[in-house]
Design a protein around this motif. Structure first.
Motif, PDB file in Angstrom:
ATOM      1  N   ILE A 115       4.511  -4.403   4.477  1.00 20.36           N
ATOM      2  CA  ILE A 115       4.606  -4.764   3.184  1.00 20.36           C
ATOM      3  C   ILE A 115       4.695  -3.475   2.211  1.00 20.36           C
ATOM      4  N   LYS A 116       3.948  -2.636   2.882  1.00 19.09           N
ATOM      5  CA  LYS A 116       3.900  -1.465   1.964  1.00 19.09           C
ATOM      6  C   LYS A 116       5.294  -0.633   1.817  1.00 19.09           C
ATOM      7  N   ASP A 117       5.963  -0.665   3.034  1.00 26.60           N
ATOM      8  CA  ASP A 117       7.261  -0.143   3.070  1.00 26.60           C
ATOM      9  C   ASP A 117       8.299  -0.754   2.059  1.00 26.60           C
ATOM     10  N   LEU A 118       8.064  -2.158   2.002  1.00 26.61           N
ATOM     11  CA  LEU A 118       8.871  -3.088   1.152  1.00 26.61           C
ATOM     12  C   LEU A 118       8.527  -2.658  -0.086  1.00 26.61           C
ATOM     13  N   ASP A 119       7.378  -2.452  -0.741  1.00 27.14           N
ATOM     14  CA  ASP A 119       6.994  -2.257  -2.014  1.00 27.14           C
ATOM     15  C   ASP A 119       7.574  -1.095  -2.548  1.00 27.14           C
ATOM     16  N   LYS A 120       7.482  -0.102  -1.484  1.00 27.62           N
ATOM     17  CA  LYS A 120       7.822   1.316  -1.921  1.00 27.62           C
ATOM     18  C   LYS A 120       9.388   1.508  -2.059  1.00 27.62           C
ATOM     19  N   ALA A 121      10.098   0.757  -1.232  1.00 31.76           N
ATOM     20  CA  ALA A 121      11.527   0.444  -1.119  1.00 31.76           C
ATOM     21  C   ALA A 121      12.003   0.028  -2.627  1.00 31.76           C
ATOM     22  N   ILE A 122      11.511  -0.873  -3.041  1.00 30.98           N
ATOM     23  CA  ILE A 122      11.583  -1.608  -4.488  1.00 30.98           C
ATOM     24  C   ILE A 122      11.409  -0.725  -5.426  1.00 30.98           C
ATOM     25  N   LYS A 123      10.239  -0.085  -5.075  1.00 30.35           N
ATOM     26  CA  LYS A 123       9.928   0.925  -6.539  1.00 30.35           C
ATOM     27  C   LYS A 123      10.943   2.129  -6.593  1.00 30.35           C
ATOM     28  N   ASN A 124      11.481   2.504  -5.415  1.00 30.27           N
ATOM     29  CA  ASN A 124      12.335   3.525  -5.456  1.00 30.27           C
ATOM     30  C   ASN A 124      13.832   3.073  -5.447  1.00 30.27           C
ATOM     31  N   CYS A 125      14.082   1.821  -5.609  1.00 26.49           N
ATOM     32  CA  CYS A 125      15.281   1.345  -5.865  1.00 26.49           C
ATOM     33  C   CYS A 125      16.230   1.485  -4.532  1.00 26.49           C
ATOM     34  N   ILE A 133      14.340  -5.379   4.900  1.00 25.62           N
ATOM     35  CA  ILE A 133      13.042  -5.727   5.419  1.00 25.62           C
ATOM     36  C   ILE A 133      12.579  -7.064   4.803  1.00 25.62           C
ATOM     37  N   ILE A 134      13.039  -7.524   3.645  1.00 25.87           N
ATOM     38  CA  ILE A 134      12.707  -9.127   3.107  1.00 25.87           C
ATOM     39  C   ILE A 134      13.532  -9.971   3.983  1.00 25.87           C
ATOM     40  N   ILE A 135      14.572  -9.676   4.623  1.00 25.47           N
ATOM     41  CA  ILE A 135      15.063 -10.728   5.825  1.00 25.47           C
ATOM     42  C   ILE A 135      14.616 -10.776   6.986  1.00 25.47           C
ATOM     43  N   GLU A 136      14.211  -9.578   7.342  1.00 27.42           N
ATOM     44  CA  GLU A 136      13.401  -9.570   8.742  1.00 27.42           C
ATOM     45  C   GLU A 136      11.991 -10.090   8.676  1.00 27.42           C
ATOM     46  N   LEU A 137      11.385  -9.886   7.346  1.00 25.49           N
ATOM     47  CA  LEU A 137      10.081 -10.340   7.169  1.00 25.49           C
ATOM     48  C   LEU A 137      10.103 -11.961   7.186  1.00 25.49           C
ATOM     49  N   ARG A 138      11.139 -12.296   6.363  1.00 25.96           N
ATOM     50  CA  ARG A 138      10.940 -13.799   6.286  1.00 25.96           C
ATOM     51  C   ARG A 138      11.366 -14.558   7.309  1.00 25.96           C
ATOM     52  N   LYS A 139      12.393 -14.012   8.405  1.00 24.80           N
ATOM     53  CA  LYS A 139      12.984 -14.505   9.505  1.00 24.80           C
ATOM     54  C   LYS A 139      11.576 -14.720  10.664  1.00 24.80           C
ATOM     55  N   SER A 140      10.797 -13.432  10.677  1.00 26.00           N
ATOM     56  CA  SER A 140       9.781 -13.295  11.515  1.00 26.00           C
ATOM     57  C   SER A 140       8.793 -14.060  11.533  1.00 26.00           C
ATOM     58  N   THR A 141       8.363 -14.231  10.132  1.00 27.56           N
ATOM     59  CA  THR A 141       7.251 -15.119   9.620  1.00 27.56           C
ATOM     60  C   THR A 141       7.552 -16.713   9.714  1.00 27.56           C
TER      61      THR A 141
END
Length: 260
Positions: A115-125, A133-141
């Motif tokens: 989640i931290k990596d995702l938020d960082k990636a979004i903040k850094n565009c 990350i979103i695709i993998e996170l949704r798929k695994s969850t």
């Protein structure tokens, strides 16, 4: 130098001055457009690469207005596209919360570092990384939840996304789809509900980036040349994308004040 040659030289000089004035105004307008778009990244709390804009400012300061205009226009166009992608990713990130909450209730753990990596990636565009990350996170969850739980979580995500998107686009059709999917969950038709909710969310994301306003202008009639005329312009938006403001300007005409 003859008199006719002097006149020709003066004419050429005037043309050069007018040409430079045109590029100067064009550069000013392009830089203003770029500044407006780039400021929105600050409002979103994001860090955005502004290399082209810096090139535009440097060229403007050196008097190369044509190059400045080109760099600023390029910066503004790229920024407008990236801003739409940033907003889409933030919608996606927000919509994940319902799914992650459902997973947590079922005892499924999601690594906080992800989640931290995702938020960082979004903040850094860093759009590519954030999407992965979103695709993998949704798929695994989703794979760890039962079908009905996944469907309920997806419908919850859809409803939140519809609510968020309503500030930018007309969402009546998406609201209807959310209600339909909710009804399918109540009937234990999990796969249909999940499929419908995911399709609707994809459609919303597409609409947020591709839908455009459909503006028509009703121009004033009976204007008198060489005189100041008080006039009104009626602007109508029949598209599905909301418009907060419209700026109108004319070439070849002088105006006092702004149209609003």
């Amino acid at each position: 130098m003859s008199y006719s040659e002097i006149l020709a030289r003066l004419k050429e000089t005037r043309q050069d001055i007018e040409h430079k004035k045109t590029h100067f105004r064009g550069a000013q307008d392009a830089i203003e457009r770029a500044e407006t778009v780039l400021s929105k990244f600050d409002e979103e709390g994001a860090k955005y690469n502004q290399a082209d804009f810096q090139e535009a400012q440097t060229a403007f300061d050196s008097g190369d207005y044509e190059s400045s205009s080109n760099h600023a226009t390029k910066a503004a166009s790229a920024a407008e596209t990236d801003l739409a992608e940033l907003k889409r990713l933030k919608f996606e990130r927000e919509s994940l919360n319902g799914l992650l909450s459902a997973a947590s209730e079922q005892g499924l753990d999601v690594e906080k570092s992800v989640i931290k990596d995702l938020d960082k990636a979004i903040k850094n565009c860093d759009f590519s990384n954030a999407n992965e990350i979103i695709i993998e996170l949704r798929k695994s969850t989703e794979s760890g939840l039962s079908d009905i739980q996944a469907a309920a979580a997806a419908v919850d995500q859809l409803e939140k996304l519809v609510s968020s998107a309503s500030a930018s686009i007309a969402t009546d059709e998406f609201q209807a789809e959310a209600s339909k999917c909710s009804g399918l969950v109540d009937k234990n038709q999990a796969q249909k509900a999940l499929s419908g909710a995911n399709s609707a969310m994809e459609a919303i994301h597409s609409a947020l980036t591709s839908w455009e306003p459909d503006l028509t202008f009703e121009l004033p009639q009976g204007l008198v040349a060489t005189e100041w005329n008080k006039a009104s312009i009626v602007v109508t938006n029949s598209g599905k994308t909301h418009v907060q403001s419209v700026a109108v300007s004319f070439e070849g005409l002088e105006q006092q004040g702004d149209f609003s």
